[in-house]
Design a protein around this motif. Sequence first.
Motif, PDB file in Angstrom:
ATOM      1  N   THR A   8       0.898  -1.296   0.050  1.00 19.98           N
ATOM      2  CA  THR A   8       0.016  -0.127  -0.007  1.00 19.98           C
ATOM      3  C   THR A   8       0.851   1.160  -0.004  1.00 19.98           C
ATOM      4  OG1 THR A   8      -1.701  -1.229   1.278  1.00 19.98           O
ATOM      5  CG2 THR A   8      -1.856   1.170   1.208  1.00 19.98           C
ATOM      6  N   GLU A   9       1.810   1.137   1.046  1.00 18.90           N
ATOM      7  CA  GLU A   9       2.774   2.237   0.903  1.00 18.90           C
ATOM      8  C   GLU A   9       3.386   2.639  -0.425  1.00 18.90           C
ATOM      9  OE1 GLU A   9       5.505   1.640   3.921  1.00 18.90           O
ATOM     10  OE2 GLU A   9       4.108   1.982   5.452  1.00 18.90           O
ATOM     11  N   GLN A  10       3.807   1.554  -1.153  1.00 19.18           N
ATOM     12  CA  GLN A  10       4.713   1.744  -2.422  1.00 19.18           C
ATOM     13  C   GLN A  10       3.662   2.288  -3.590  1.00 19.18           C
ATOM     14  OE1 GLN A  10       6.070  -2.128  -3.481  1.00 19.18           O
ATOM     15  NE2 GLN A  10       7.749  -2.075  -2.029  1.00 19.18           N
ATOM     16  N   VAL A  11       2.370   1.843  -3.562  1.00 14.42           N
ATOM     17  CA  VAL A  11       1.224   2.171  -4.424  1.00 14.42           C
ATOM     18  C   VAL A  11       1.142   3.648  -4.081  1.00 14.42           C
ATOM     19  CG1 VAL A  11      -1.201   2.127  -5.111  1.00 14.42           C
ATOM     20  CG2 VAL A  11       0.051  -0.010  -4.816  1.00 14.42           C
ATOM     21  N   LEU A  12       0.715   4.097  -2.948  1.00  5.38           N
ATOM     22  CA  LEU A  12       0.520   5.488  -2.650  1.00  5.38           C
ATOM     23  C   LEU A  12       1.867   6.420  -3.137  1.00  5.38           C
ATOM     24  CD1 LEU A  12      -1.157   5.188   0.728  1.00  5.38           C
ATOM     25  CD2 LEU A  12      -2.195   5.721  -1.174  1.00  5.38           C
ATOM     26  N   ALA A  13       2.867   6.078  -2.684  1.00  2.00           N
ATOM     27  CA  ALA A  13       4.120   6.562  -3.210  1.00  2.00           C
ATOM     28  C   ALA A  13       4.244   6.859  -4.653  1.00  2.00           C
ATOM     29  CB  ALA A  13       5.395   5.966  -2.651  1.00  2.00           C
ATOM     30  N   ARG A  14       4.082   5.801  -5.386  1.00  3.85           N
ATOM     31  CA  ARG A  14       3.940   5.585  -6.844  1.00  3.85           C
ATOM     32  C   ARG A  14       3.069   6.873  -7.483  1.00  3.85           C
ATOM     33  NH1 ARG A  14       3.064   0.939  -7.896  1.00  3.85           N
ATOM     34  NH2 ARG A  14       0.703   1.263  -8.700  1.00  3.85           N
ATOM     35  N   ARG A  15       1.638   6.686  -6.804  1.00  4.24           N
ATOM     36  CA  ARG A  15       0.649   7.659  -7.285  1.00  4.24           C
ATOM     37  C   ARG A  15       1.243   9.032  -6.791  1.00  4.24           C
ATOM     38  NH1 ARG A  15      -4.985   4.727  -5.190  1.00  4.24           N
ATOM     39  NH2 ARG A  15      -4.777   2.971  -6.621  1.00  4.24           N
ATOM     40  N   GLU A  16       1.973   9.228  -5.806  1.00  2.24           N
ATOM     41  CA  GLU A  16       2.288  10.704  -5.349  1.00  2.24           C
ATOM     42  C   GLU A  16       3.241  11.164  -6.483  1.00  2.24           C
ATOM     43  OE1 GLU A  16       4.280  13.069  -1.789  1.00  2.24           O
ATOM     44  OE2 GLU A  16       3.773  11.013  -1.387  1.00  2.24           O
ATOM     45  N   ALA A  19       1.393  11.839  -9.620  1.00  2.00           N
ATOM     46  CA  ALA A  19       0.769  13.206  -9.663  1.00  2.00           C
ATOM     47  C   ALA A  19       1.722  14.640  -9.579  1.00  2.00           C
ATOM     48  CB  ALA A  19      -0.006  13.524  -8.232  1.00  2.00           C
ATOM     49  N   LEU A  20       2.726  14.259  -8.901  1.00  2.00           N
ATOM     50  CA  LEU A  20       3.842  15.313  -9.174  1.00  2.00           C
ATOM     51  C   LEU A  20       4.501  15.568 -10.304  1.00  2.00           C
ATOM     52  CD1 LEU A  20       6.078  14.846  -5.659  1.00  2.00           C
ATOM     53  CD2 LEU A  20       4.540  16.848  -6.064  1.00  2.00           C
ATOM     54  N   ALA A  21       4.547  14.448 -11.342  1.00  2.00           N
ATOM     55  CA  ALA A  21       5.113  14.402 -12.364  1.00  2.00           C
ATOM     56  C   ALA A  21       4.170  14.946 -13.622  1.00  2.00           C
ATOM     57  CB  ALA A  21       5.138  13.198 -13.063  1.00  2.00           C
ATOM     58  N   SER A  22       2.832  14.943 -13.241  1.00  2.00           N
ATOM     59  CA  SER A  22       1.667  15.370 -13.938  1.00  2.00           C
ATOM     60  C   SER A  22       1.497  16.837 -13.810  1.00  2.00           C
ATOM     61  CB  SER A  22       0.345  14.900 -13.642  1.00  2.00           C
ATOM     62  OG  SER A  22      -0.610  15.485 -14.463  1.00  2.00           O
ATOM     63  N   ASP A  23       1.812  17.300 -12.413  1.00  2.00           N
ATOM     64  CA  ASP A  23       1.665  18.781 -12.235  1.00  2.00           C
ATOM     65  C   ASP A  23       2.854  19.544 -12.844  1.00  2.00           C
ATOM     66  OD1 ASP A  23      -0.485  18.444 -10.906  1.00  2.00           O
ATOM     67  OD2 ASP A  23       0.494  18.422  -8.726  1.00  2.00           O
TER      68      ASP A  23
END
Length: 270
Positions: A8-16, A19-23
């Motif tokens: 779960t931590e890895q998935v959340l980190a990847r999504r973060e 999101a940062l890359a998209s921003d």
Amino acid sequence: MGLCAEVTEQVLARREVEALASDLQKALQIRDDFLSVASHELKTPLTSLQLQLQLLWRSLPETGPDGQPHPARKRIEATRRPAERLHQLVNNLLDVSRIRAGRLALEHETVDFSALLQDVVTRAEADAAGAGCTLILRADSPVIGRWDRLRLEQVVTNLLSNAIKYGPNHPIEMTVVQDGEIALLTVRDHGIGIAPENQARIFQRFERAVSERHYGGFGLGLWIVKQIVESLGGDIRVESQPGKGATFTVALPLKPPPSSREDSPSHASA
């Protein structure tokens, strides 16, 4: 449970990270759009200003009532130089957005590189004299190839302006020769030079090897030169030592590369 928590931590980190890359991508796109719009808006009044200065220059007599050079001509000339410099900076900003969008169009035509170099040097003589530089040109034989004339002028102008900026009060040597199917342009100054660790970095966007406090500009000239040269199928390199000046060498094929179609504009991507 521990495994689930770790995944779960890895998935959340990847999504973060995503999101940062998209921003970041959106921010870069907004910046490029702003540069493009701002450059267009600035270019229109600058072009009008330059045109009015040219008309005013032509309307004045060469000498005043006392037989001396007309004083207004000197003032107009002093105004034209910074206006031309500002126009060049605006064009550089516009080229950034064009290159990143893959819209740096090239129009190939038959060009005599030697004659083009002579024209650029003639136009730059006043700026060189103001910096205490003597321009030494070696372009005796025609060097005929198919290039984009305006973009080739931009390459030569940027390299020459760079040499004048970093090598004041020293001679600048320029040579163009043909070596088989390749045209070789060299621009050599005897200025401050470039440290080995900075020689690759100076060809990147907004990069320079010196302090911004002592030298103006956006750090875009050499990056744009590199993009144009590579889009023409060539390459550029620099040889330099601190305190001993720098020599830039551009190698261009006489014919467009196979990937460049002459029946339509070619494009360079950043």
